[in-house]
Design an enzyme around this catalytic site. Structure first.
Site, PDB file in Angstrom:
ATOM      1  N   LYS A 110      -4.181  19.982  77.054  1.00 46.94           N
ATOM      2  CA  LYS A 110      -3.312  18.903  76.558  1.00 46.94           C
ATOM      3  C   LYS A 110      -4.181  17.685  76.281  1.00 46.94           C
ATOM      4  CE  LYS A 110       1.120  18.114  75.840  1.00 46.94           C
ATOM      5  NZ  LYS A 110       2.139  19.087  75.419  1.00 46.94           N
TER       6      LYS A 110
HETATM    7  P1  NAD Z   1       9.116  13.300  69.111  1.00 47.71           P
HETATM    8  O1  NAD Z   1       8.135  12.194  69.158  1.00 47.71           O
HETATM    9  O2  NAD Z   1       9.321  14.024  67.830  1.00 47.71           O
HETATM   10  O3  NAD Z   1      10.550  12.783  69.596  1.00 47.71           O
HETATM   11  C1  NAD Z   1      10.722  12.090  70.800  1.00 47.71           C
HETATM   12  C2  NAD Z   1      12.154  11.572  70.832  1.00 47.71           C
HETATM   13  O4  NAD Z   1      12.377  10.961  72.108  1.00 47.71           O
HETATM   14  C3  NAD Z   1      12.442  10.500  69.790  1.00 47.71           C
HETATM   15  O5  NAD Z   1      13.756  10.663  69.306  1.00 47.71           O
HETATM   16  C4  NAD Z   1      12.335   9.210  70.599  1.00 47.71           C
HETATM   17  O6  NAD Z   1      13.079   8.136  70.030  1.00 47.71           O
HETATM   18  C5  NAD Z   1      12.928   9.673  71.902  1.00 47.71           C
HETATM   19  N1  NAD Z   1      12.578   8.792  73.002  1.00 47.71           N
HETATM   20  C6  NAD Z   1      11.389   8.219  73.280  1.00 47.71           C
HETATM   21  N2  NAD Z   1      11.488   7.416  74.340  1.00 47.71           N
HETATM   22  C7  NAD Z   1      12.773   7.490  74.745  1.00 47.71           C
HETATM   23  C8  NAD Z   1      13.513   6.871  75.775  1.00 47.71           C
HETATM   24  N3  NAD Z   1      12.936   6.006  76.623  1.00 47.71           N
HETATM   25  N4  NAD Z   1      14.818   7.212  75.912  1.00 47.71           N
HETATM   26  C9  NAD Z   1      15.395   8.099  75.072  1.00 47.71           C
HETATM   27  N5  NAD Z   1      14.768   8.688  74.064  1.00 47.71           N
HETATM   28  C10 NAD Z   1      13.463   8.388  73.906  1.00 47.71           C
HETATM   29  O7  NAD Z   1       8.668  14.290  70.292  1.00 47.71           O
HETATM   30  P2  NAD Z   1       8.996  15.848  70.414  1.00 47.71           P
HETATM   31  O8  NAD Z   1       7.877  16.599  69.788  1.00 47.71           O
HETATM   32  O9  NAD Z   1      10.393  16.108  69.989  1.00 47.71           O
HETATM   33  O10 NAD Z   1       8.848  16.063  71.978  1.00 47.71           O
HETATM   34  C11 NAD Z   1       9.930  15.823  72.870  1.00 47.71           C
HETATM   35  C12 NAD Z   1       9.649  16.512  74.193  1.00 47.71           C
HETATM   36  O11 NAD Z   1       9.499  17.916  73.974  1.00 47.71           O
HETATM   37  C13 NAD Z   1       8.364  16.066  74.903  1.00 47.71           C
HETATM   38  O12 NAD Z   1       8.586  16.136  76.300  1.00 47.71           O
HETATM   39  C14 NAD Z   1       7.373  17.114  74.478  1.00 47.71           C
HETATM   40  O13 NAD Z   1       6.294  17.242  75.409  1.00 47.71           O
HETATM   41  C15 NAD Z   1       8.247  18.354  74.491  1.00 47.71           C
HETATM   42  N6  NAD Z   1       7.758  19.472  73.672  1.00 47.71           N
HETATM   43  C16 NAD Z   1       7.516  19.324  72.338  1.00 47.71           C
HETATM   44  C17 NAD Z   1       7.089  20.419  71.598  1.00 47.71           C
HETATM   45  C18 NAD Z   1       6.867  20.336  70.122  1.00 47.71           C
HETATM   46  O14 NAD Z   1       6.607  21.393  69.506  1.00 47.71           O
HETATM   47  N7  NAD Z   1       6.981  19.192  69.492  1.00 47.71           N
HETATM   48  C19 NAD Z   1       6.885  21.661  72.224  1.00 47.71           C
HETATM   49  C20 NAD Z   1       7.161  21.776  73.586  1.00 47.71           C
HETATM   50  C21 NAD Z   1       7.602  20.678  74.312  1.00 47.71           C
END
Ligand code: NAD
Length: 417
Positions: A110
């Site tokens: 990571k």
């Molecule tokens: P992203 O940046 O696309 O979206 C994040 C979202 O969370 C946004 O809508 C943002 O406004 C919101 N957010 C941020 N701070 C916040 C707060 N304080 N309160 C409420 N909402 C808040 O990120 P993502 O890729 O969708 O990732 C989201 C989660 O999923 C993370 O924990 C990430 O590690 C996990 N994840 C992502 C992937 C991937 O393929 N993108 C894969 C596995 C796990």
């Protein structure tokens, strides 16, 4: 961080506690415990970026290669102010267990930069990304370590990484995943994590006799994972009563119009100003009276401070480490059914694996094939975790960890210490 007074419980500690619980349940040898919880390599670099206004920003960038016994290190890059070595290490550990659980030939890694992306324009973000990659490029590559998107990074970020590494190592599309389709990205990658989350939910619904069309849900986070999870839950006729992003929560008793929310976000860039819903806070969203809570933003959001207010009977962990250890214990005491992150959100890294395979073979799969192969892996993994939890009388999370730990331990043993 939204972990409130429990801020000191980091993702690193949560991941370690989850490992320890499984290690105890499987009576894991002490030497193996040390071997599997010691990161292979950790890097921290300084990243100076000249901003367009002439000022200098200096950021810290991290990459942790946690365990590579089963294959090259694999894991996302996160750009967020709270990124630090402990968070990156914890997320790298979770990636190790995730790739092993779904049995794809990767280890866990990571990375991240402690930056608030709102402070930089796109040109500054490009310079930041290129400088970071130039400082760690020696430890990256298709058979060494393969980054991917995570919070606040996207396909464009991956395109810059592809370009930086290809400039040094020759054309290397397999050096990074989550790329734009035009640069060798995979069909279906963008939707893969959210799609996988809902595939796992469907499998558990079948096993437990839940009827999706009779269920209500609330989703925290409306980014990559949250938007696709919302879309696919909506397709199953689950009534999504609330969604949220950093601008707050949006509640509609009769169900949020997900298509309208997606269109609003596409136009405005966030949910700010989305009509047809009552405004609530992110904290209120977590406490809604719905069947299922889907955390899809950051870690630690279900913790000591709010777990007693949670009314949902199912928590589908789309985000990484959304429950702290204490949060999880409180939920379990209340009989909440937790579908763990290393299973629920493994769809992203699974399609990243398909992207890597396609890049290495220089052969393109169509979206139908990607989704169908994703379904095979997600469903088989869900069934295996469900059966192991029943057989060993442990939580789904501990069952998932046991399966993963056994695989990594075997690979370590065969390779020799
Ligand atoms: P992203 O940046 O696309 O979206 C994040 C979202 O969370 C946004 O809508 C943002 O406004 C919101 N957010 C941020 N701070 C916040 C707060 N304080 N309160 C409420 N909402 C808040 O990120 P993502 O890729 O969708 O990732 C989201 C989660 O999923 C993370 O924990 C990430 O590690 C996990 N994840 C992502 C992937 C991937 O393929 N993108 C894969 C596995 C796990």
């Amino acid at each position: 961080m939204q972990a409130g007074a429990e801020e000191h419980i980091s993702i690193g500690q949560t991941a370690q506690t989850q490992f320890n619980t499984a290690a105890e349940a499987m009576n894991l040898d002490d030497e193996v415990r040390v071997l599997l919880t010691t990161p292979f390599r950790e890097i921290r670099v300084e990243i100076p970026v000249r901003k367009d206004d002439g000022s200098l920003g200096v950021y810290s960038g991290y990459r942790v290669q946690f365990n590579g016994a089963r294959g090259p290190f694999k894991g996302g890059l996160r750009y967020a102010p709270e990124v630090d070595i402990d968070e990156v290490r914890g997320l790298a550990a979770l990636m190790t267990w995730k790739t092993a659980l779904v049995d794809i030939p990767f280890g866990g890694g990571k990375g991240g930069i402690n930056v608030d992306v709102k402070d930089l324009n796109i040109y500054e973000l490009e310079r930041l990304t290129r400088k970071f990659i130039s400082r760690i490029s020696r430890i990256l590559g298709p058979y060494r370590d393969i980054p991917a998107p995570d919070m606040y990074t996207n396909a464009q970020t991956m395109a810059w990484i592809f370009d930086e590494i290809s400039g040094r190592q020759g054309y290397s599309p397999a050096c990074v995943t989550g790329k734009p389709i035009a640069l060798g990205g995979s069909e279906g990658r963008e939707a893969a994590t959210g799609r996988g989350v809902v595939m796992v939910f469907e499998e558990f619904a079948k096993l437990e006799g839940w009827v999706p069309a009779d269920m209500t849900a609330a989703i925290q986070g409306f980014g990559n994972v949250g938007t696709f999870a919302a879309t696919f839950l909506d397709e199953l006729d689950v009534r999504v009563r609330a969604i949220s992003d950093i601008t707050g929560g949006y509640f509609n008793e009769n169900g949020v119009d997900i298509k309208a929310a997606l269109a609003h976000r596409a136009e405005v860039g966030s949910l700010e100003g989305f009509a047809g819903c009552e405004r609530i806070t992110n904290e209120e969203l977590m406490a809604l009276d719905v069947d299922m809570l889907v955390p899809a933003a950051m870690g630690g959001v279900i913790n000591r401070d709010n777990s007693d207010q949670i009314k949902a009977r199912i928590v589908l962990e789309a985000a990484n480490a959304p429950c702290t250890s204490i949060g999880q214990i409180h939920l379990e005491d209340k009989g909440v059914y937790i579908i763990p992150d290393i299973l629920a959100n493994a769809g992203g890294v699974t399609v990243s694996y398909f992207e890597w395979v396609q890049n290495i073979q220089q052969f393109k799969w169509d979206e139908e094939r990607v989704n169908s192969e994703l379904g095979v892996i997600m469903r088989a993994s869900a069934l295996k975790v469900h059966a192991a939890a029943k057989q060993k009388n442990v939580s789904l999370r501990t069952a998932a960890f046991i399966i993963a730990i056994e695989r990594v331990a075997e690979a370590e043993k065969l390779r020799g210490v």
